[in-house]
Design a protein around this motif. Structure first.
Motif, PDB file in Angstrom:
ATOM      1  N   ALA A 113      -7.947  -3.826   3.008  1.00 50.09           N
ATOM      2  CA  ALA A 113      -8.242  -2.565   2.944  1.00 50.09           C
ATOM      3  C   ALA A 113      -6.819  -1.510   2.946  1.00 50.09           C
ATOM      4  CB  ALA A 113      -9.310  -2.115   4.232  1.00 50.09           C
ATOM      5  N   SER A 114      -6.991  -0.258   2.030  1.00 50.49           N
ATOM      6  CA  SER A 114      -5.675  -0.013   1.998  1.00 50.49           C
ATOM      7  C   SER A 114      -5.629   1.058   2.913  1.00 50.49           C
ATOM      8  CB  SER A 114      -6.006   0.996   0.881  1.00 50.49           C
ATOM      9  OG  SER A 114      -6.966   1.934   1.075  1.00 50.49           O
ATOM     10  N   PHE A 115      -4.192   0.842   2.703  1.00 48.91           N
ATOM     11  CA  PHE A 115      -3.360   1.730   4.280  1.00 48.91           C
ATOM     12  C   PHE A 115      -2.390   3.084   3.584  1.00 48.91           C
ATOM     13  CE2 PHE A 115       0.745   2.426   6.042  1.00 48.91           C
ATOM     14  CZ  PHE A 115       0.642   2.224   7.080  1.00 48.91           C
ATOM     15  N   THR A 116      -2.834   3.924   4.624  1.00 51.92           N
ATOM     16  CA  THR A 116      -2.725   5.005   4.901  1.00 51.92           C
ATOM     17  C   THR A 116      -1.913   5.710   5.811  1.00 51.92           C
ATOM     18  OG1 THR A 116      -4.897   5.764   3.335  1.00 51.92           O
ATOM     19  CG2 THR A 116      -3.558   7.684   4.037  1.00 51.92           C
ATOM     20  N   GLY A 146       4.367   5.358  -3.430  1.00 58.08           N
ATOM     21  CA  GLY A 146       3.779   3.875  -2.889  1.00 58.08           C
ATOM     22  C   GLY A 146       4.613   3.004  -2.425  1.00 58.08           C
ATOM     23  N   LEU A 147       6.039   3.966  -2.070  1.00 59.85           N
ATOM     24  CA  LEU A 147       6.858   3.385  -1.732  1.00 59.85           C
ATOM     25  C   LEU A 147       6.520   2.897  -0.021  1.00 59.85           C
ATOM     26  CD1 LEU A 147       9.779   2.438  -1.324  1.00 59.85           C
ATOM     27  CD2 LEU A 147      10.729   4.410  -0.727  1.00 59.85           C
ATOM     28  N   ALA A 148       5.813   3.757   0.586  1.00 57.06           N
ATOM     29  CA  ALA A 148       5.348   3.207   2.179  1.00 57.06           C
ATOM     30  C   ALA A 148       4.307   2.418   1.962  1.00 57.06           C
ATOM     31  CB  ALA A 148       4.572   4.562   2.219  1.00 57.06           C
ATOM     32  N   GLN A 149       3.663   2.399   1.164  1.00 57.75           N
ATOM     33  CA  GLN A 149       2.734   1.066   1.100  1.00 57.75           C
ATOM     34  C   GLN A 149       2.870  -0.019   0.930  1.00 57.75           C
ATOM     35  OE1 GLN A 149       2.077   3.836   0.221  1.00 57.75           O
ATOM     36  NE2 GLN A 149       0.154   4.357   0.495  1.00 57.75           N
ATOM     37  N   ALA A 171       5.890  -1.886  10.900  1.00 52.81           N
ATOM     38  CA  ALA A 171       5.195  -1.622   9.471  1.00 52.81           C
ATOM     39  C   ALA A 171       5.295  -0.089   9.758  1.00 52.81           C
ATOM     40  CB  ALA A 171       4.670  -2.567   9.320  1.00 52.81           C
ATOM     41  N   ASP A 172       4.008   0.452  10.543  1.00 51.99           N
ATOM     42  CA  ASP A 172       3.366   1.576  10.793  1.00 51.99           C
ATOM     43  C   ASP A 172       4.310   2.810  10.956  1.00 51.99           C
ATOM     44  OD1 ASP A 172       0.571   0.190  10.571  1.00 51.99           O
ATOM     45  OD2 ASP A 172       0.379   0.458  12.664  1.00 51.99           O
TER      46      ASP A 172
END
Length: 287
Positions: free
Chosen positions: A2-5, A139-142, A100-101
């Motif tokens: 699942a994609s992370f937001t 996209g750096l955060a993901q 990480a979050d």
């Protein structure tokens, strides 16, 4: 997968940024921004659009003056991670996932704010395998969220590399989020805060309620120091549980005092889960 937001939060600087990169923060650089700086003689800034006739009539000796403004600029926002062995702890939450979050939220929020983001991490050395130089990339955060989850936290490692992370930081003043459980000895913490005293440091303290609050009131328990100082059995009872809770409260007061002493912001305590809205309130109220 699942994609992370990432979560987003907001911050405000109590100081003026320095740098040529356009951004959202007030600077000391004269230019075409919206922050009023004052009036200057017309010949110093010959822009008829900014001519202020009323102010010109009040000036002695009489001369034309124009309104001058400061530019708005960007800064570098750093996330400095403690990757010592104690950050492997998993109770009601997993500290590495919290790392990480939170780091992803900082990257997401800073780049959306117009600032660049950089990731630093240390155990007993500065971890070059996870270092990310300042960047505005989408996209750096993901990307870094996955990178941190895949990073090894070495058993029995300490955090003595934290003060040396300043070598990776640009000299212009920056916003630095120091993320740790702060189970550090006072000398190491003092050295770290001293090293970063030229910057705006925000300590983010990761604690787990199972470390001190969600303890049984009676019975044997096996405890282990995750940084290699051994294991032992203790007999838990109500008085010992209260003593452990009291020590955490005392540690909270000590951290607040130490941060004031070294010019860092008031620490923000995160227990079991990260809430970006609470961090926003903490940062804006402190400003």
């Amino acid at each position: 997968m699942a994609s992370f937001t990432p979560q987003e939060f907001y911050y405000h600087l109590r100081w003026r940024a320095r740098g040529a990169q356009p951004g959202a923060h007030a600077t000391c650089t004269p230019g075409g921004g919206t922050d009023f700086a004052g009036h200057v003689p017309f010949m110093d800034n010959p822009d008829p659009r900014r001519l202020d006739l009323r102010a010109s009539l009040r000036v002695i000796p009489r001369r034309y003056v124009v309104r001058s403004f400061f530019e708005r600029g960007a800064i570098v926002v750093y996330a400095l991670l403690d990757l010592s062995a104690s950050m492997r702890f998993a109770g009601n939450a997993e500290k590495k996932r919290l790392l990480a979050d939170i780091a992803a939220a900082i990257a997401w929020s800073s780049t959306r704010h117009g600032d660049s983001f950089s990731l630093l991490a240390c155990d007993d050395v500065v971890r070059q395998d996870i270092f990310l130089p300042p960047s505005f990339r989408r996209g750096l955060a993901q990307e870094l969220h996955r990178k941190i989850l895949d990073t090894e936290i070495r058993p029995q490692s300490g955090a003595t590399g934290l003060p040396r992370a300043i070598e990776q930081v640009r000299p212009s003043r920056s916003l630095v989020f120091l993320i740790s459980d702060f189970h550090l000895d006072e000398v190491l913490l003092s050295n770290t805060l001293t090293s970063f005293s030229a910057h705006d440091v925000v300590p983010l303290v990761l604690w787990d309620s199972s470390e001190y609050r969600d303890l049984p009131e009676w019975g044997w328990a096996r405890v282990r120091d995750m940084e290699g100082k051994g294991e032992r059995s203790i007999f838990l009872r109500r008085s010992l549980r209260r003593e452990i809770e009291q020590r955490y409260l005392e540690r909270k007061r000590e951290l607040k005092k130490l941060c004031r002493q070294y010019g860092a912001r008031a620490p923000f305590f995160i227990e079991d889960k990260f809430d970006a809205g609470l961090l926003t309130r903490h940062l804006l109220e402190a400003s």
